[in-house]
Design a protein around this motif. Sequence first.
Motif, PDB file in Angstrom:
ATOM      1  N   VAL A  27       0.833  -1.219   0.000  1.00  0.00           N
ATOM      2  CA  VAL A  27       0.000   0.000   0.000  1.00  0.00           C
ATOM      3  C   VAL A  27       0.863   1.263   0.000  1.00  0.00           C
ATOM      4  N   SER A  28       2.061   1.164   0.575  1.00  0.00           N
ATOM      5  CA  SER A  28       2.953   2.335   0.570  1.00  0.00           C
ATOM      6  C   SER A  28       3.175   2.819  -0.866  1.00  0.00           C
ATOM      7  N   ILE A  29       3.429   1.902  -1.770  1.00  0.00           N
ATOM      8  CA  ILE A  29       3.729   2.271  -3.158  1.00  0.00           C
ATOM      9  C   ILE A  29       2.496   2.871  -3.833  1.00  0.00           C
ATOM     10  N   SER A  30       1.359   2.157  -3.747  1.00  0.00           N
ATOM     11  CA  SER A  30       0.167   2.674  -4.442  1.00  0.00           C
ATOM     12  C   SER A  30      -0.286   4.008  -3.851  1.00  0.00           C
ATOM     13  N   SER A  31      -0.201   4.161  -2.516  1.00  0.00           N
ATOM     14  CA  SER A  31      -0.644   5.424  -1.913  1.00  0.00           C
ATOM     15  C   SER A  31       0.242   6.583  -2.371  1.00  0.00           C
ATOM     16  N   ALA A  32       1.543   6.352  -2.465  1.00  0.00           N
ATOM     17  CA  ALA A  32       2.456   7.416  -2.909  1.00  0.00           C
ATOM     18  C   ALA A  32       2.230   7.740  -4.386  1.00  0.00           C
ATOM     19  N   LEU A  33       2.057   6.697  -5.203  1.00  0.00           N
ATOM     20  CA  LEU A  33       1.833   6.932  -6.636  1.00  0.00           C
ATOM     21  C   LEU A  33       0.562   7.737  -6.855  1.00  0.00           C
ATOM     22  N   GLU A  34      -0.487   7.393  -6.095  1.00  0.00           N
ATOM     23  CA  GLU A  34      -1.774   8.075  -6.275  1.00  0.00           C
ATOM     24  C   GLU A  34      -1.725   9.544  -5.881  1.00  0.00           C
ATOM     25  N   MET A  35      -0.951   9.869  -4.850  1.00  0.00           N
ATOM     26  CA  MET A  35      -0.968  11.266  -4.386  1.00  0.00           C
ATOM     27  C   MET A  35       0.136  12.118  -5.021  1.00  0.00           C
ATOM     28  N   SER A  36       0.914  11.527  -5.944  1.00  0.00           N
ATOM     29  CA  SER A  36       2.026  12.290  -6.520  1.00  0.00           C
ATOM     30  C   SER A  36       1.608  13.091  -7.750  1.00  0.00           C
ATOM     31  N   ASP A  37       2.253  14.246  -7.927  1.00  0.00           N
ATOM     32  CA  ASP A  37       2.039  15.058  -9.129  1.00  0.00           C
ATOM     33  C   ASP A  37       2.807  14.455 -10.303  1.00  0.00           C
ATOM     34  N   TRP A  38       3.976  13.846  -9.988  1.00  0.00           N
ATOM     35  CA  TRP A  38       4.821  13.252 -11.021  1.00  0.00           C
ATOM     36  C   TRP A  38       5.409  11.940 -10.521  1.00  0.00           C
ATOM     37  N   VAL A  39       5.617  11.017 -11.439  1.00  0.00           N
ATOM     38  CA  VAL A  39       6.357   9.800 -11.104  1.00  0.00           C
ATOM     39  C   VAL A  39       7.592   9.735 -12.007  1.00  0.00           C
ATOM     40  N   ILE A  40       8.753   9.699 -11.376  1.00  0.00           N
ATOM     41  CA  ILE A  40      10.012   9.561 -12.130  1.00  0.00           C
ATOM     42  C   ILE A  40      10.434   8.097 -12.096  1.00  0.00           C
ATOM     43  N   VAL A  41      10.660   7.527 -13.282  1.00  0.00           N
ATOM     44  CA  VAL A  41      11.106   6.132 -13.366  1.00  0.00           C
ATOM     45  C   VAL A  41      12.526   6.098 -13.924  1.00  0.00           C
ATOM     46  N   PRO A  42      13.521   5.789 -13.093  1.00  0.00           N
ATOM     47  CA  PRO A  42      14.883   5.692 -13.614  1.00  0.00           C
ATOM     48  C   PRO A  42      15.118   4.341 -14.294  1.00  0.00           C
ATOM     49  N   ILE A  43      15.703   4.408 -15.487  1.00  0.00           N
ATOM     50  CA  ILE A  43      16.019   3.188 -16.246  1.00  0.00           C
ATOM     51  C   ILE A  43      17.429   3.342 -16.806  1.00  0.00           C
ATOM     52  N   TYR A  44      18.259   2.313 -16.705  1.00  0.00           N
ATOM     53  CA  TYR A  44      19.574   2.398 -17.350  1.00  0.00           C
ATOM     54  C   TYR A  44      19.706   1.358 -18.437  1.00  0.00           C
ATOM     55  N   ASN A  45      20.753   1.511 -19.244  1.00  0.00           N
ATOM     56  CA  ASN A  45      20.868   0.723 -20.474  1.00  0.00           C
ATOM     57  C   ASN A  45      21.407  -0.674 -20.204  1.00  0.00           C
ATOM     58  N   GLU A  46      20.570  -1.471 -19.577  1.00  0.00           N
ATOM     59  CA  GLU A  46      20.918  -2.856 -19.289  1.00  0.00           C
ATOM     60  C   GLU A  46      19.606  -3.620 -19.389  1.00  0.00           C
ATOM     61  N   LEU A  47      19.653  -4.823 -19.978  1.00  0.00           N
ATOM     62  CA  LEU A  47      18.416  -5.519 -20.327  1.00  0.00           C
ATOM     63  C   LEU A  47      17.416  -5.616 -19.170  1.00  0.00           C
ATOM     64  N   LYS A  48      17.912  -6.024 -17.993  1.00  0.00           N
ATOM     65  CA  LYS A  48      17.002  -6.205 -16.854  1.00  0.00           C
ATOM     66  C   LYS A  48      16.376  -4.890 -16.425  1.00  0.00           C
ATOM     67  N   SER A  49      17.149  -3.825 -16.509  1.00  0.00           N
ATOM     68  CA  SER A  49      16.618  -2.515 -16.113  1.00  0.00           C
ATOM     69  C   SER A  49      15.571  -2.041 -17.116  1.00  0.00           C
ATOM     70  N   LEU A  50      15.845  -2.285 -18.404  1.00  0.00           N
ATOM     71  CA  LEU A  50      14.899  -1.883 -19.450  1.00  0.00           C
ATOM     72  C   LEU A  50      13.572  -2.641 -19.302  1.00  0.00           C
ATOM     73  N   ILE A  51      13.665  -3.957 -19.137  1.00  0.00           N
ATOM     74  CA  ILE A  51      12.446  -4.764 -19.010  1.00  0.00           C
ATOM     75  C   ILE A  51      11.710  -4.395 -17.722  1.00  0.00           C
ATOM     76  N   GLY A  52      12.477  -4.330 -16.620  1.00  0.00           N
ATOM     77  CA  GLY A  52      11.875  -3.969 -15.328  1.00  0.00           C
ATOM     78  C   GLY A  52      11.236  -2.592 -15.369  1.00  0.00           C
ATOM     79  N   GLY A  53      11.923  -1.647 -15.989  1.00  0.00           N
ATOM     80  CA  GLY A  53      11.416  -0.269 -16.066  1.00  0.00           C
ATOM     81  C   GLY A  53      10.136  -0.189 -16.880  1.00  0.00           C
ATOM     82  N   ILE A  54      10.109  -0.862 -18.020  1.00  0.00           N
ATOM     83  CA  ILE A  54       8.931  -0.817 -18.897  1.00  0.00           C
ATOM     84  C   ILE A  54       7.731  -1.500 -18.216  1.00  0.00           C
TER      85      ILE A  54
END
Length: 211
Positions: free
Chosen positions: A80-107
Amino acid sequence: MRIAVYSSKGSAGKTPISANIALDKGFCIGTNEAFHVYDNLIDENKLISISTEEAFPKEIAEHDIDIVFDLAGSISKSAVSISSALEMSDWVIVPIYNELKSLIGGINTINQIKEYNKNIIVVATKLQKQKSDMIKDNWKQSEDFINIQNQVQNSLGQDIKILPLKYSKVFDNIFEEKKSISQIMDNNALASYNYREVSRQFDEIYKLIGI
Ligand SMILES: Nc1ncnc2c1ncn2[C@@H]1O[C@H](COP(=O)(O)OP(=O)(O)OP(=O)(O)O)[C@@H](O)[C@H]1O
Ligand SMILES: [Mg+2]
């Protein structure tokens, strides 16, 4: 202003990015990590630390508190911590780096976030110069950035905003010096020279978010 920094994939840079924004702008930090690094970095009265299963207090939104949520873990009914923060946020920043697992996980993460918040910005992190890169200061033309951009836009559409953030040792200095990158640069000519680009890239993120 409430900003969530989230990806279910670890080591993409959620914590250094959150810390830099909070120190730069004087924002509070909200974290759901049991073993977090903020006790020594952020004043006690600016830190909200909860467990994964708890919701962030509604008062944060009601009183329009300026806060960055550094969110760990996967989205699930019990997180619930994650969903509550996502719901009340003005913006969500998703960091992704150029590595397969990060790309798949990020998407995958972005597809999940969309159910809670549509104001998503991807930050292409830990960009490094590759042999083929002739870039000077334009990291949007780097191989790392272009690959992240292609993968993200092919999966999620062209509309998603993506900004570059180069790899830098200064991210570790934030925790050692207890200062944001721009504060580290103040009155230090060498730091000011070395970190000018990563600092400019943060300014671009701030401009997009409107802080
Ligand atoms: N451009 C960058 N953005 C973010 N981190 C960077 C960057 N360049 C280098 N780093 C380094 O990469 C590491 C990423 O941080 P870290 O592993 O804490 O990320 P995280 O997403 O918070 O991970 P976790 O899921 O374990 O909490 C740090 O050591 C940081 O110094
Ligand atoms: Mg972290």
